[in-house]
Write an enzyme that holds these catalytic residues in place. Structure first.
Site, PDB file in Angstrom:
ATOM      1  N   GLN A 115       0.840  -1.212   0.000  1.00 53.06           N
ATOM      2  CA  GLN A 115       0.000   0.000   0.000  1.00 53.06           C
ATOM      3  C   GLN A 115       0.871   1.257   0.000  1.00 53.06           C
ATOM      4  OE1 GLN A 115      -3.543  -0.232   2.495  1.00 53.06           O
ATOM      5  NE2 GLN A 115      -2.823  -2.180   3.320  1.00 53.06           N
ATOM      6  N   PRO A 116       1.548   1.514  -1.114  1.00 50.20           N
ATOM      7  CA  PRO A 116       2.535   2.600  -1.137  1.00 50.20           C
ATOM      8  C   PRO A 116       1.952   4.012  -1.160  1.00 50.20           C
ATOM      9  CG  PRO A 116       2.361   1.557  -3.296  1.00 50.20           C
ATOM     10  CD  PRO A 116       1.495   0.770  -2.382  1.00 50.20           C
ATOM     11  N   LYS A 117       0.601   4.152  -1.242  1.00 51.05           N
ATOM     12  CA  LYS A 117       0.046   5.507  -1.301  1.00 51.05           C
ATOM     13  C   LYS A 117      -0.730   5.876  -0.041  1.00 51.05           C
ATOM     14  CE  LYS A 117       0.140   6.293  -6.151  1.00 51.05           C
ATOM     15  NZ  LYS A 117      -0.482   6.939  -7.302  1.00 51.05           N
ATOM     16  N   ASN A 118      -0.390   5.233   1.055  1.00 48.72           N
ATOM     17  CA  ASN A 118      -1.061   5.461   2.329  1.00 48.72           C
ATOM     18  C   ASN A 118      -0.162   6.326   3.197  1.00 48.72           C
ATOM     19  OD1 ASN A 118      -1.073   4.812   5.209  1.00 48.72           O
ATOM     20  ND2 ASN A 118      -2.599   3.259   4.793  1.00 48.72           N
ATOM     21  N   ASP A 121       6.526   2.861  -9.099  1.00 50.13           N
ATOM     22  CA  ASP A 121       5.805   4.096  -9.434  1.00 50.13           C
ATOM     23  C   ASP A 121       6.779   5.235  -9.211  1.00 50.13           C
ATOM     24  OD1 ASP A 121       2.874   5.886  -8.088  1.00 50.13           O
ATOM     25  OD2 ASP A 121       4.330   6.417  -9.639  1.00 50.13           O
TER      26      ASP A 121
END
Lengths: 326, 364
Positions: free
Chosen positions: A99-102, A133
């Protein structure tokens, strides 16, 4: 097996959520979800400091990694129970990969790195996240924090150049370039400035339609005399023939504007107005009204009516210009 | 024949489906499936998107305003009897901590209960939109809670327990102070320094110093300065012109948030509102912007998504509407570009503030 059915948890009274008679934006949780969180709430109320509590936070996180209270409580437990922080680093690494966008997971990682006072895994870890990303804002933010906090500047320009080779249009990387140079050598030496200007122009020759490169070029020159950098205007005018873009033309307007501020010449103004016209009518028509507005603004600041001090037809006053030379 | 049909289809594609959006927001306010679990701690912001969205659509009559107002007040973290938790007051995002439902004080002592700056902001705006007079808001407690969140560098954390700190929460804080008409909750000068420090070499604003410029953070920067009444004090004319240029270059069809990134419906508001605050939104291309926003409209379930053929969500549904409102789409209420509520709700706020000032004047 539900927590409510486990005998080791029988001492705890689960605490349900209570939204009152008219809940709004209610989320319909499954039995399993409610069970975990009812027991989380029970632990929280008691402020229990135990291994069973620590284990439960992992389950709660798996169900909702955005719950900042669970993360905070987990940190309290990490310290109270003197948990192995290296193991926690492994744990948070896995979660961020998923979950790299948390926001919460990156903040948690930062806290653990600070407690360990050990940034040694960070640059490689972030590079891995960026390989999935390359524009992940959290990743770049964490990277800048680590580099600045632990003074890990040495290899970052190399990292930047590698990424620009992979994608010269990655705006995050151009930003990182500016970050590294401004905090190390700076831009005040003519040698560095010239190196950077040439670097930009080379990248532009390879990929002309690249706002990031032009923004960087303008950014490093805008307060250091755009129009006075030796040979730049000539190089840009040359590029205009073969590598034109709206960004090149906008840069030209800005060069002319800079020149006008130092020496108001009719010829310079005319060139600036011409480029605005070209942008408005042909090369950047989506911003037609803006380029026409800029044209009017340049005219009012540097045109003949400005020198005379008379108000303009649309009621705007020219500046009190003592910078208007004829 | 086929050509006629496809032309008709094209016209229908850009039709604004008001009723679908009303129903989308109504459903949002009711029940969401478990896959929305990650929104639990921010449910109050989701409510704000729906309620303000209905306001923009002039459709607030479809909801029970009073019930909603009660639910918002149940989220207020009030001072305990001994006032020991003042620095933790404000509004919660939801009932996730497990405090028993209550709309009045005194506050309940709980080791982990505290407000969240974005929830205090959206709680207050939602109350205003629903017509409440804020009389049950403990303003001094909110401001004490806010003060506790500001750091030495001028930025804010979200919660007193600690969190990341950046320009988003400065914006939330500025909105709170603006609405409560009381700037004692923040050190304005320090906040301005942090905002200025967040300006990038390319003249947009990042989340903090050194960070990449971005449409959302640029909105937070400019809107905060406008709410503080310090735009022209904090930024020179030259800087403002440069910021205008950065913002206006974000239009590709709709708007994107960073150079060389794809467009996304929400930036039609973040960047659009910033341009409006800087007096140059009028120079953007309305038709291309409108066409993009409408291409992300979900014709079946209503709402808007970030991209065409993607799932709609409350944030993009709301900001898509606001983006359309900025370009003057008929039958949409105008939006206050800094506070991000309708002008109607804003006027209600102004009337309230006048009442507060009048009452303050008569207190001896």
């Amino acid at each position: 097996m539900f927590y409510r059915d486990r005998k080791e948890w029988a001492d705890l009274e689960p605490v349900p959520q209570d939204d009152g008679p008219n809940p709004v934006v209610k989320i319909a949780y499954s039995e399993k979800f409610s069970d975990v969180y009812d027991y989380f709430r029970a632990l929280l109320k008691k402020d229990e400091r135990s291994d069973r509590a620590f284990a439960l936070t992992a389950e709660a996180i798996e169900l909702n990694a955005a719950n900042y209270t669970v993360w905070h409580y987990r940190r309290v437990l990490l310290q109270a129970l003197q948990k192995d922080l290296r193991e926690e680093m492994r744990y948070i690494t896995d979660i961020i990969e998923e979950q790299p966008k948390n926001y919460q997971v990156w903040h948690h990682r930062r806290m653990v790195v600070e407690w360990l006072n050990d940034p040694s895994e960070e640059l490689e870890f972030i590079a891995d996240i960026l390989s999935q990303d390359a524009k992940n804002y959290h990743a770049w933010q964490h990277r800048q924090w680590v580099i600045q906090e632990y003074k890990l500047w040495d290899n970052e320009l190399e990292f930047v150049e590698k990424l620009l080779e992979e994608d010269v249009r990655n705006n995050s990387v151009w930003n990182q370039r500016h970050f590294v140079i401004s905090h190390t050598t700076g831009y005040s030496s003519p040698a560095i400035l010239d190196r950077e200007v040439q670097y930009c122009l080379n990248q532009i020759r390879k990929a002309p339609h690249n706002e990031s490169a032009w923004n960087y070029l303008k950014g490093i020159l805008q307060d250091r005399g755009m129009s006075s950098h030796p040979g730049l205007l000539e190089q840009v005018l040359e590029l205009k023939e073969t590598h034109c873009s709206p960004y090149l033309l906008a840069f030209l307007v800005d060069c002319y504007e800079d020149a006008l501020e130092n020496n108001n010449q009719k010829e310079t103004l005319n060139r600036a107005l011409e480029v605005c016209e070209y942008l408005a009518q042909e090369k950047d028509t989506i911003r037609k009204e803006y380029w026409l507005f800029l044209q009017r603004s340049l005219e009012s600041r540097f045109g003949p009516s400005a020198a005379s001090g008379e108000p303009l037809a649309d009621g705007t006053e020219p500046p009190a210009g003592n910078d208007c030379h004829t | 024949m086929a050509e006629e049909e496809s032309q008709l289809e094209e016209f229908e594609q850009i039709d604004f489906l008001r009723d679908r959006h009303v129903r989308f927001f109504q459903r949002t306010l009711q029940v969401l499936p478990e896959r929305y679990a990650s929104l639990e701690t921010t449910r109050l912001t989701v409510m704000f998107f729906a309620v303000s969205g209905l306001d923009v659509l002039d459709a607030l009559d479809v909801i029970d305003r009073n019930n909603m107002i009660e639910w918002i007040y149940s989220l207020q973290v009030l001072p305990t009897e001994d006032q020991s938790n003042l620095s933790r007051c404000g509004f919660r995002g939801s009932s996730h901590i497990g405090i028993p439902y209550s709309v009045k004080g005194p506050g309940v002592l709980h080791p982990y209960d505290s407000g969240h700056v974005a929830m205090t902001y959206t709680g207050l705006t939602s109350l205003l939109i629903l017509g409440d007079d804020l009389s049950r808001v403990n303003k001094q407690a909110c401001l004490a809670g806010l003060k506790a969140l500001q750091l030495e560098d001028g930025s804010f954390c979200a919660v007193p327990e600690g969190s990341e700190n950046d320009i988003r929460f400065i914006y939330c804080a500025a909105c709170i102070c603006y609405m409560l008409d009381d700037w004692s909750g923040m050190d304005i000068q320090k906040a301005i320094e942090y905002i200025r420090g967040s300006m990038s070499y390319d003249n947009g604003f990042g989340q903090g110093a050194g960070l990449e410029s971005h449409g959302g953070w640029t909105f937070c920067a400019i809107a905060s300065l406008c709410l503080m009444g310090r735009l022209e004090e904090a930024l020179s004319q030259r800087e403002l012109d440069r910021i205008r240029r950065w913002c206006i270059m974000r239009q590709q069809s709709g708007f994107h948030g960073r150079p060389n990134k794809p467009v996304d419906t929400c930036y039609s508001f973040w960047v659009g509102a910033t341009l409006e605050l800087l007096d140059v939104f009028q120079y953007t291309n309305y038709e291309k912007n409108r066409n993009y926003i409408l291409s992300t409209q979900d014709r079946l379930v209503g709402g808007f998504a970030k991209w065409p053929d993607s799932h709609p969500d409350p944030l993009h549904a709301y900001l898509g509407l606001c983006g359309l409102s900025l370009i003057g789409e008929p039958n949409l209420r105008k939006v206050h570009p800094a506070l991000n509520i309708t002008q109607r709700a804003f006027q209600h706020l102004q009337q309230l503030q006048q009442t507060w000032r009048d009452n303050a004047g008569t207190c001896t």
